[in-house]
Design a protein around this motif. Structure first.
Motif, PDB file in Angstrom:
ATOM      1  N   PRO A 134       0.825  -1.216   0.000  1.00 14.10           N
ATOM      2  CA  PRO A 134       0.000   0.000   0.000  1.00 14.10           C
ATOM      3  C   PRO A 134       0.858   1.264   0.000  1.00 14.10           C
ATOM      4  O   PRO A 134       1.983   1.258   0.509  1.00 14.10           O
ATOM      5  CB  PRO A 134      -0.800  -0.124   1.297  1.00 14.10           C
ATOM      6  CG  PRO A 134       0.083  -0.926   2.196  1.00 14.10           C
ATOM      7  CD  PRO A 134       0.773  -1.914   1.304  1.00 14.10           C
ATOM      8  N   TYR A 135       0.318   2.322  -0.559  1.00 18.65           N
ATOM      9  CA  TYR A 135       1.068   3.573  -0.690  1.00 18.65           C
ATOM     10  C   TYR A 135       1.430   4.162   0.666  1.00 18.65           C
ATOM     11  O   TYR A 135       2.378   4.948   0.776  1.00 18.65           O
ATOM     12  CB  TYR A 135       0.265   4.579  -1.509  1.00 18.65           C
ATOM     13  CG  TYR A 135      -0.925   5.177  -0.794  1.00 18.65           C
ATOM     14  CD1 TYR A 135      -0.799   6.340  -0.039  1.00 18.65           C
ATOM     15  CD2 TYR A 135      -2.176   4.578  -0.859  1.00 18.65           C
ATOM     16  CE1 TYR A 135      -1.887   6.886   0.634  1.00 18.65           C
ATOM     17  CE2 TYR A 135      -3.258   5.114  -0.204  1.00 18.65           C
ATOM     18  CZ  TYR A 135      -3.117   6.272   0.546  1.00 18.65           C
ATOM     19  OH  TYR A 135      -4.193   6.808   1.213  1.00 18.65           O
ATOM     20  N   THR A 136       0.710   3.749   1.705  1.00 20.80           N
ATOM     21  CA  THR A 136       0.988   4.296   3.036  1.00 20.80           C
ATOM     22  C   THR A 136       2.389   3.940   3.523  1.00 20.80           C
ATOM     23  O   THR A 136       2.962   4.658   4.346  1.00 20.80           O
ATOM     24  CB  THR A 136      -0.054   3.794   4.048  1.00 20.80           C
ATOM     25  OG1 THR A 136      -0.171   2.366   3.936  1.00 20.80           O
ATOM     26  CG2 THR A 136      -1.421   4.417   3.770  1.00 20.80           C
ATOM     27  N   ASN A 137       2.973   2.822   3.022  1.00 19.62           N
ATOM     28  CA  ASN A 137       4.352   2.499   3.394  1.00 19.62           C
ATOM     29  C   ASN A 137       5.305   3.610   2.976  1.00 19.62           C
ATOM     30  O   ASN A 137       6.221   3.988   3.717  1.00 19.62           O
ATOM     31  CB  ASN A 137       4.789   1.184   2.724  1.00 19.62           C
ATOM     32  CG  ASN A 137       4.104  -0.025   3.313  1.00 19.62           C
ATOM     33  OD1 ASN A 137       3.588   0.019   4.427  1.00 19.62           O
ATOM     34  ND2 ASN A 137       4.078  -1.117   2.571  1.00 19.62           N
ATOM     35  N   ASP A 138       5.082   4.141   1.773  1.00 21.10           N
ATOM     36  CA  ASP A 138       5.952   5.193   1.273  1.00 21.10           C
ATOM     37  C   ASP A 138       5.659   6.530   1.953  1.00 21.10           C
ATOM     38  O   ASP A 138       6.567   7.323   2.188  1.00 21.10           O
ATOM     39  CB  ASP A 138       5.797   5.326  -0.242  1.00 21.10           C
ATOM     40  CG  ASP A 138       6.338   4.108  -0.975  1.00 21.10           C
ATOM     41  OD1 ASP A 138       7.299   3.497  -0.476  1.00 21.10           O
ATOM     42  OD2 ASP A 138       5.799   3.774  -2.042  1.00 21.10           O
ATOM     43  N   VAL A 139       4.404   6.775   2.243  1.00 19.09           N
ATOM     44  CA  VAL A 139       4.064   7.992   2.986  1.00 19.09           C
ATOM     45  C   VAL A 139       4.757   7.985   4.340  1.00 19.09           C
ATOM     46  O   VAL A 139       5.354   8.989   4.767  1.00 19.09           O
ATOM     47  CB  VAL A 139       2.532   8.120   3.148  1.00 19.09           C
ATOM     48  CG1 VAL A 139       2.197   9.279   4.097  1.00 19.09           C
ATOM     49  CG2 VAL A 139       1.863   8.339   1.796  1.00 19.09           C
ATOM     50  N   ASP A 140       4.712   6.846   5.020  1.00 16.89           N
ATOM     51  CA  ASP A 140       5.367   6.740   6.326  1.00 16.89           C
ATOM     52  C   ASP A 140       6.882   6.922   6.204  1.00 16.89           C
ATOM     53  O   ASP A 140       7.514   7.572   7.056  1.00 16.89           O
ATOM     54  CB  ASP A 140       5.064   5.383   6.950  1.00 16.89           C
ATOM     55  CG  ASP A 140       3.604   5.228   7.346  1.00 16.89           C
ATOM     56  OD1 ASP A 140       2.902   6.256   7.446  1.00 16.89           O
ATOM     57  OD2 ASP A 140       3.160   4.075   7.538  1.00 16.89           O
ATOM     58  N   ALA A 141       7.483   6.362   5.144  1.00 13.43           N
ATOM     59  CA  ALA A 141       8.929   6.507   4.951  1.00 13.43           C
ATOM     60  C   ALA A 141       9.308   7.957   4.703  1.00 13.43           C
ATOM     61  O   ALA A 141      10.300   8.470   5.253  1.00 13.43           O
ATOM     62  CB  ALA A 141       9.390   5.631   3.792  1.00 13.43           C
ATOM     63  N   CYS A 142       8.534   8.647   3.877  1.00 14.05           N
ATOM     64  CA  CYS A 142       8.823  10.053   3.605  1.00 14.05           C
ATOM     65  C   CYS A 142       8.668  10.905   4.864  1.00 14.05           C
ATOM     66  O   CYS A 142       9.461  11.826   5.113  1.00 14.05           O
ATOM     67  CB  CYS A 142       7.912  10.575   2.493  1.00 14.05           C
ATOM     68  SG  CYS A 142       8.287   9.916   0.857  1.00 14.05           S
ATOM     69  N   ARG A 143       7.675  10.579   5.651  1.00 12.23           N
ATOM     70  CA  ARG A 143       7.476  11.322   6.902  1.00 12.23           C
ATOM     71  C   ARG A 143       8.645  11.078   7.861  1.00 12.23           C
ATOM     72  O   ARG A 143       9.142  12.004   8.522  1.00 12.23           O
ATOM     73  CB  ARG A 143       6.147  10.925   7.541  1.00 12.23           C
ATOM     74  CG  ARG A 143       5.731  11.810   8.711  1.00 12.23           C
ATOM     75  CD  ARG A 143       4.270  11.626   9.055  1.00 12.23           C
ATOM     76  NE  ARG A 143       3.399  11.986   7.949  1.00 12.23           N
ATOM     77  CZ  ARG A 143       3.084  13.234   7.620  1.00 12.23           C
ATOM     78  NH1 ARG A 143       3.589  14.250   8.327  1.00 12.23           N
ATOM     79  NH2 ARG A 143       2.279  13.475   6.616  1.00 12.23           N
ATOM     80  N   ALA A 144       9.118   9.839   7.922  1.00 14.70           N
ATOM     81  CA  ALA A 144      10.263   9.532   8.783  1.00 14.70           C
ATOM     82  C   ALA A 144      11.515  10.251   8.310  1.00 14.70           C
ATOM     83  O   ALA A 144      12.306  10.750   9.123  1.00 14.70           O
ATOM     84  CB  ALA A 144      10.494   8.019   8.800  1.00 14.70           C
ATOM     85  N   LEU A 145      11.704  10.339   7.001  1.00 16.86           N
ATOM     86  CA  LEU A 145      12.866  11.058   6.457  1.00 16.86           C
ATOM     87  C   LEU A 145      12.792  12.541   6.799  1.00 16.86           C
ATOM     88  O   LEU A 145      13.796  13.150   7.186  1.00 16.86           O
ATOM     89  CB  LEU A 145      12.939  10.858   4.942  1.00 16.86           C
ATOM     90  CG  LEU A 145      13.460   9.497   4.485  1.00 16.86           C
ATOM     91  CD1 LEU A 145      13.091   9.237   3.024  1.00 16.86           C
ATOM     92  CD2 LEU A 145      14.971   9.412   4.665  1.00 16.86           C
ATOM     93  N   ARG A 146      11.609  13.120   6.632  1.00 12.88           N
ATOM     94  CA  ARG A 146      11.475  14.553   6.943  1.00 12.88           C
ATOM     95  C   ARG A 146      11.733  14.803   8.428  1.00 12.88           C
ATOM     96  O   ARG A 146      12.442  15.763   8.790  1.00 12.88           O
ATOM     97  CB  ARG A 146      10.082  15.043   6.547  1.00 12.88           C
ATOM     98  CG  ARG A 146       9.765  16.477   6.969  1.00 12.88           C
ATOM     99  CD  ARG A 146      10.797  17.463   6.418  1.00 12.88           C
ATOM    100  NE  ARG A 146      10.601  17.718   4.994  1.00 12.88           N
ATOM    101  CZ  ARG A 146      11.560  18.136   4.175  1.00 12.88           C
ATOM    102  NH1 ARG A 146      12.797  18.308   4.639  1.00 12.88           N
ATOM    103  NH2 ARG A 146      11.322  18.361   2.909  1.00 12.88           N
TER     104      ARG A 146
END
Length: 367
Positions: A167-179
């Motif tokens: 699911p796309y939420t995996n990438d959303v969570d990764a981007c949020r963690a990076l920020r």
């Protein structure tokens, strides 16, 4: 001065870890070293990195098309006859990286003959570029750790984050963690490699609206014409066309059709001659550009930074010039070095490519 001999030498160098993204993954850099020799002793060089899942080329197909089709058509021509060269190469459809490598090798010869850097012939705007680094698929914690290491060791402060998983939420969570880990001063932009649908892309962008993304790139398939236009109209960030804009005509289609608002230029697929056409087209339309990366090795990276640093428009943004860091070795006698987040253009005539013969002998696949 005429073209006397052309070599297409396959070589393979392992990556330190698999590079994973929505359109595939790679474990080894199976590239082709292209060398063009003139009858007065000059040799121009470039690198052709095949991406079969994007352009349909393989290492074997690049060697075959150069040896059997392209070389017989351009042997005997002068390196100055670039338009004649391209007219003959373009009789054959596709094969973008094979054509690009031949083009850049010819520019390398011209720089050597004139005694000046190729970047100077192209425009000579600056002697270095800021670098962005690609962060591939992995658990969020590993993606953060990689970005922090690259920032701390090389001073890089722009990161291109691969997205497109379901699911796309995996990438959303990764981007949020990076920020959260890197802070607001670091630039983040995302690249989906056509992995999501238009509706998935829209939802992901809404959920990342507070992350201050610089760009979004190729989130959904190029042939989803209406979906891409619908997505770009509502996108809160500039939308980069990459795989969908591999030549000047496709750039026109994507921009005027409303499917993109910015363009990625990759010298590995358009060489220097066609890349300049794309660049001038974008300048005329007031469109931003970034220097993209075909997961190039150090030879291809030298070509990319020479072009990107030659022009004011491409030097504005950090270029994707660090993928060679993921390779266990390379062919250059003097390896490239990214310091304080920048990569310098090689001084001297031509592109400054000097191949280590022992490394070439070790990694070539046709010996």
């Amino acid at each position: 001065m005429n073209i006397a001999k052309i070599e297409a030498i396959p070589f393979a160098i392992p990556y330190r870890k698999p590079l994973k993204f929505a359109s595939g993954e790679v474990h080894t850099a199976e590239h082709v070293l292209v060398r063009v020799h003139t009858d007065d002793g000059l040799t121009g060089m470039a690198e052709a990195p095949p991406r079969p899942y994007t352009y349909g080329e393989t290492q074997e197909s690049i060697v075959a098309v150069i040896d059997k089709i392209f070389a017989p058509q351009i042997l005997g021509l002068s390196p100055l006859e670039r338009e004649v060269v391209h007219a003959r190469l373009d009789r054959t459809v596709g094969n973008p990286t094979a054509k690009a490598a031949l083009d850049m090798a010819l520019w390398d010869i011209l720089g050597q003959a004139a005694g000046v850097p190729v970047s100077g012939l192209l425009g000579g705007y600056t002697d270095r570029m800021r670098v962005s680094h690609m962060v591939g698929f992995a658990p969020a914690g590993q993606m953060v750790a990689e970005a922090e290491r690259i920032r701390d060791v090389h001073g890089i402060s722009t990161f291109k984050v691969k997205v497109g998983r379901r699911p796309y939420t995996n990438d959303v969570d990764a981007c949020r963690a990076l920020r959260e880990a890197l802070g607001p001063q670091v630039e983040l932009y995302i690249d989906g490699n056509r992995g999501w649908t238009a509706s998935e892309s829209a939802r992901a962008l809404r959920e990342m609206a507070d992350l201050g993304l610089t760009f979004a790139e190729e989130l959904c398939p190029a042939d989803d014409v209406l979906g891409r236009r619908w997505l770009v109209r509502q996108s809160p960030v500039p939308f980069i066309a990459d795989e969908s804009a591999t030549q000047a005509a496709e750039v026109t289609r994507e921009l005027l059709g409303g499917s993109a608002t910015a363009i990625s230029i990759k010298t590995a697929r358009t060489g220097f001659t066609a890349s300049q056409r794309v660049l001038h087209q974008c300048e005329g339309l007031g469109v931003e550009m970034v220097m993209g990366n075909q997961i190039d090795g150090q030879i291809g990276t030298l070509c990319a930074v020479a072009f990107g640093g030659a022009h004011r428009s491409t030097a504005r943004r950090a270029g994707e010039l660090s993928n060679f860091l993921d390779m266990t070795d390379d062919l250059l006698t003097e390896p490239l070095s990214i310091e304080d987040g920048t990569l310098r253009i090689r001084e001297g005539a031509g592109l400054g490519i000097d191949i280590d013969p022992d490394k070439l002998a070790r990694y070539r696949q046709d010996a």
